[in-house]
Motif scaffolding. Structure first.
Motif, short mmCIF file in Angstrom:
data_model
loop_
_atom_site.label_atom_id
_atom_site.label_comp_id
_atom_site.label_asym_id
_atom_site.label_seq_id
_atom_site.Cartn_x
_atom_site.Cartn_y
_atom_site.Cartn_z
N LYS A 1 30.79 -40.68 21.65
CA LYS A 1 31.88 -40.00 22.36
C LYS A 1 31.50 -39.71 23.80
CE LYS A 1 34.81 -35.88 22.23
NZ LYS A 1 36.06 -36.65 22.33
N PHE A 2 30.25 -39.31 24.03
CA PHE A 2 29.81 -38.94 25.36
C PHE A 2 29.03 -40.05 26.06
CE2 PHE A 2 30.79 -34.84 23.55
CZ PHE A 2 31.30 -34.12 24.64
N ASN A 3 28.99 -41.22 25.42
CA ASN A 3 28.32 -42.38 26.01
C ASN A 3 26.90 -42.04 26.45
OD1 ASN A 3 28.07 -45.05 26.91
ND2 ASN A 3 28.80 -44.55 28.96
N THR A 4 26.14 -41.50 25.50
CA THR A 4 24.78 -41.09 25.81
C THR A 4 23.85 -41.45 24.66
OG1 THR A 4 23.43 -39.23 26.57
CG2 THR A 4 25.05 -38.76 24.84
N SER A 5 22.60 -41.04 24.76
CA SER A 5 21.61 -41.35 23.74
C SER A 5 21.58 -40.27 22.66
CB SER A 5 20.23 -41.48 24.38
OG SER A 5 19.84 -40.23 24.94
N ARG A 6 21.04 -40.62 21.53
CA ARG A 6 20.94 -39.67 20.43
C ARG A 6 20.06 -38.47 20.77
NH1 ARG A 6 19.22 -41.17 14.19
NH2 ARG A 6 19.48 -39.07 13.30
N PRO A 7 18.91 -38.65 21.46
CA PRO A 7 18.08 -37.49 21.82
C PRO A 7 18.83 -36.44 22.64
CG PRO A 7 16.81 -39.49 22.06
CD PRO A 7 18.22 -39.92 21.79
N THR A 8 19.76 -36.87 23.49
CA THR A 8 20.54 -35.92 24.28
C THR A 8 21.42 -35.08 23.37
OG1 THR A 8 20.58 -37.41 26.19
CG2 THR A 8 22.24 -35.68 26.14
N VAL A 9 22.01 -35.72 22.35
CA VAL A 9 22.85 -35.00 21.39
C VAL A 9 21.99 -34.04 20.57
CG1 VAL A 9 24.35 -35.23 19.37
CG2 VAL A 9 24.55 -36.83 21.28
N VAL A 10 20.83 -34.50 20.15
CA VAL A 10 19.92 -33.64 19.37
C VAL A 10 19.57 -32.39 20.16
CG1 VAL A 10 17.61 -33.48 18.37
CG2 VAL A 10 18.98 -35.54 18.00
N LYS A 11 19.33 -32.56 21.46
CA LYS A 11 19.00 -31.42 22.32
C LYS A 11 20.16 -30.44 22.37
CE LYS A 11 17.14 -30.34 26.91
NZ LYS A 11 16.73 -30.90 28.24
N ALA A 12 21.39 -30.96 22.43
CA ALA A 12 22.57 -30.09 22.45
C ALA A 12 22.72 -29.33 21.15
CB ALA A 12 23.82 -30.94 22.72
N LEU A 13 22.55 -30.02 20.03
CA LEU A 13 22.69 -29.38 18.73
C LEU A 13 21.57 -28.37 18.48
CD1 LEU A 13 23.84 -32.41 16.55
CD2 LEU A 13 25.25 -30.57 17.50
N ASP A 14 20.37 -28.69 18.96
CA ASP A 14 19.26 -27.74 18.83
C ASP A 14 19.54 -26.46 19.60
OD1 ASP A 14 17.83 -29.38 17.17
OD2 ASP A 14 16.50 -30.16 18.73
N LYS A 15 20.22 -26.58 20.74
CA LYS A 15 20.61 -25.40 21.52
C LYS A 15 21.55 -24.52 20.70
CE LYS A 15 22.94 -24.07 25.83
NZ LYS A 15 21.87 -23.21 26.35
N LEU A 16 22.54 -25.15 20.04
CA LEU A 16 23.50 -24.41 19.21
C LEU A 16 22.82 -23.83 17.97
CD1 LEU A 16 26.56 -26.83 19.39
CD2 LEU A 16 26.22 -24.69 20.64
N LEU A 17 21.85 -24.56 17.45
CA LEU A 17 21.10 -24.09 16.29
C LEU A 17 20.33 -22.82 16.64
CD1 LEU A 17 20.18 -24.72 13.35
CD2 LEU A 17 18.24 -25.97 14.36
N GLY A 18 19.69 -22.82 17.80
CA GLY A 18 18.93 -21.66 18.23
C GLY A 18 19.80 -20.45 18.52
N GLN A 19 21.06 -20.70 18.86
CA GLN A 19 22.00 -19.61 19.14
C GLN A 19 22.72 -19.11 17.89
OE1 GLN A 19 24.44 -21.54 22.08
NE2 GLN A 19 23.11 -20.95 23.79
N GLY A 20 22.44 -19.74 16.77
CA GLY A 20 23.07 -19.33 15.52
C GLY A 20 24.49 -19.81 15.35
N VAL A 21 24.89 -20.79 16.14
CA VAL A 21 26.26 -21.31 16.06
C VAL A 21 26.39 -22.26 14.87
CG1 VAL A 21 28.06 -22.61 17.26
CG2 VAL A 21 26.57 -21.06 18.54
N ILE A 22 25.35 -23.05 14.61
CA ILE A 22 25.39 -24.03 13.55
C ILE A 22 24.13 -23.93 12.68
CG2 ILE A 22 26.72 -25.61 15.02
CD1 ILE A 22 24.13 -27.29 15.31
#
Length: 368
Positions: free
Chosen positions: A38-59
């Motif tokens: 969707k964002f035309n990027t690499s998987r590591p970039t997405v993992v970094k985004a999801l890890d940010k949400l994980l650390g914030q307790g969102v997911i």
């Protein structure tokens, strides 16, 4: 300009999908590969985004299954729906002529958090169709108010009135909409252009030329800058010469050849004279700088250049552009304060806040 990192954009997108109710408690989110596509990027970039949400307790994540909406976060949203939405047409439009969105967001977020409000960011393309679609989606969410930077070329009058004539508080950023009296936070474009014209005079340029790559009839900010230019001219009692050139690039169709031809005409008209060129944005000033450099003219000895926006765009040879600088963080805090004032008073009457600007001299202007 400091562009928002892509992983933050992805994190905000996922968070907004949850806040808007598209995903509920324990719902599975798109996979890492789906988000990467969707964002035309690499998987590591997405993992970094999801890890940010994980650390914030969102997911939360389940090994081998994916990412899911945290029940506790969803419950918090339901208990505290104090949400203000921000619509910014920047994410998929990498043109560096856009404002410094990161500092605007920081200013808004700081003021809202101090008053127990949460900020929900909605990115969209800088087109009327995508802007309207995003605004309709936001109006269906739980947001108590909308702060919006308006996209270019909004020419569908019926759509404009359907979107903006609403009881929900709306605050506009940087530019208003002709015919609608909506609260707005703007920069002092008139004073900025006057400061630029006066600086050219102080540097003893023989000719001062106003250059625009945007349609002045469709862009209030550009009209205000031209008004400031004209105002400065009217107050000057000297033998200096003044001119203007409008190239109109609202469709991003302005080529290097067109810029070179326009500049050649100006230089031929004022042969042998020092010319100060006031450009309506730093990005356009950068393009003018490149064209003048290719023509073999010296900057700032023969040609002076001043931009608008204060984005600190790097020029070749480690040069710095003279520019009219904004307080982007202040724009954000003012927008948040205005929104909170409207909510508190239940008043959507028009109010405009003008933020100050200042001249920041660089290497593209100099005293003769």
């Amino acid at each position: 300009m400091k562009e928002t990192p892509l992983y933050i954009q992805i994190a905000e997108y996922v968070r907004n999908e949850i806040v808007s109710g598209h995903y509920g408690a324990n719902d599975q989110l798109p996979t890492e590969m789906e988000l990467a596509a969707k964002f035309n990027t690499s998987r590591p970039t997405v993992v970094k985004a999801l890890d940010k949400l994980l650390g914030q307790g969102v997911i939360y994540k389940i090994q081998g299954k994916g990412s899911f909406v945290n029940t506790n976060y969803q419950n918090t949203l339901m208990q505290n729906p104090n949400i203000i939405s921000l619509v910014m047409p920047f994410a998929d439009h990498k043109n560096p002529s856009r404002l410094d969105e990161l500092n605007i967001i920081k200013g808004i977020e700081q003021q809202l958090s101090l008053n127990n409000y949460n900020l929900m960011i909605h990115y969209c393309r800088n087109t009327a169709a995508d802007f309207f679609a995003t605004m309709r989606k936001v109006k269906e969410s739980v947001s108590k108010g909308i702060i919006a930077y308006v996209a270019q070329n909004l020419d569908d009058i019926d759509e404009i009135y359907d979107i903006f004539l609403d009881n929900r508080p709306i605050v506009l950023l940087d530019k208003s909409i002709v015919g609608l009296q909506l609260p707005c936070v703007k920069v002092d474009n008139v004073t900025g252009a006057s400061l630029a014209a006066k600086h050219f005079l102080d540097c003893n340029y023989d000719v001062i030329c106003f250059l625009s790559d945007l349609d002045i009839s469709m862009n209030e900010s550009i009209r205000e800058r031209y008004l400031g230019f004209r105002k400065a001219i009217s107050l000057i009692k000297s033998e200096r010469e003044f001119d203007h050139v409008f190239l109109n690039d609202d469709n991003n169709s302005l080529t290097e050849k067109m810029i070179l031809e326009a500049l050649s005409g100006i230089i031929k008209k004022y042969h042998g004279k020092r010319i100060g060129m006031l450009c309506v944005s730093d990005y356009f000033a950068y393009r003018v700088y490149e064209a003048v450099y290719k023509m073999g003219l010296s900057i700032p000895e023969q040609i002076g250049i001043i931009g608008f926006d204060g984005l600190d765009m790097p020029l070749p040879n480690q040069k710095h552009l003279s520019t009219i600088e904004y307080d982007f963080f202040g724009i954000g805090t003012n927008a948040a304060d205005l929104m909170l004032e409207i909510i508190d008073k239940q008043n959507v009457a028009s109010k405009t806040i003008i933020t100050e600007v200042k001249l920041r001299p660089g290497d593209t202007t100099a005293l003769k």
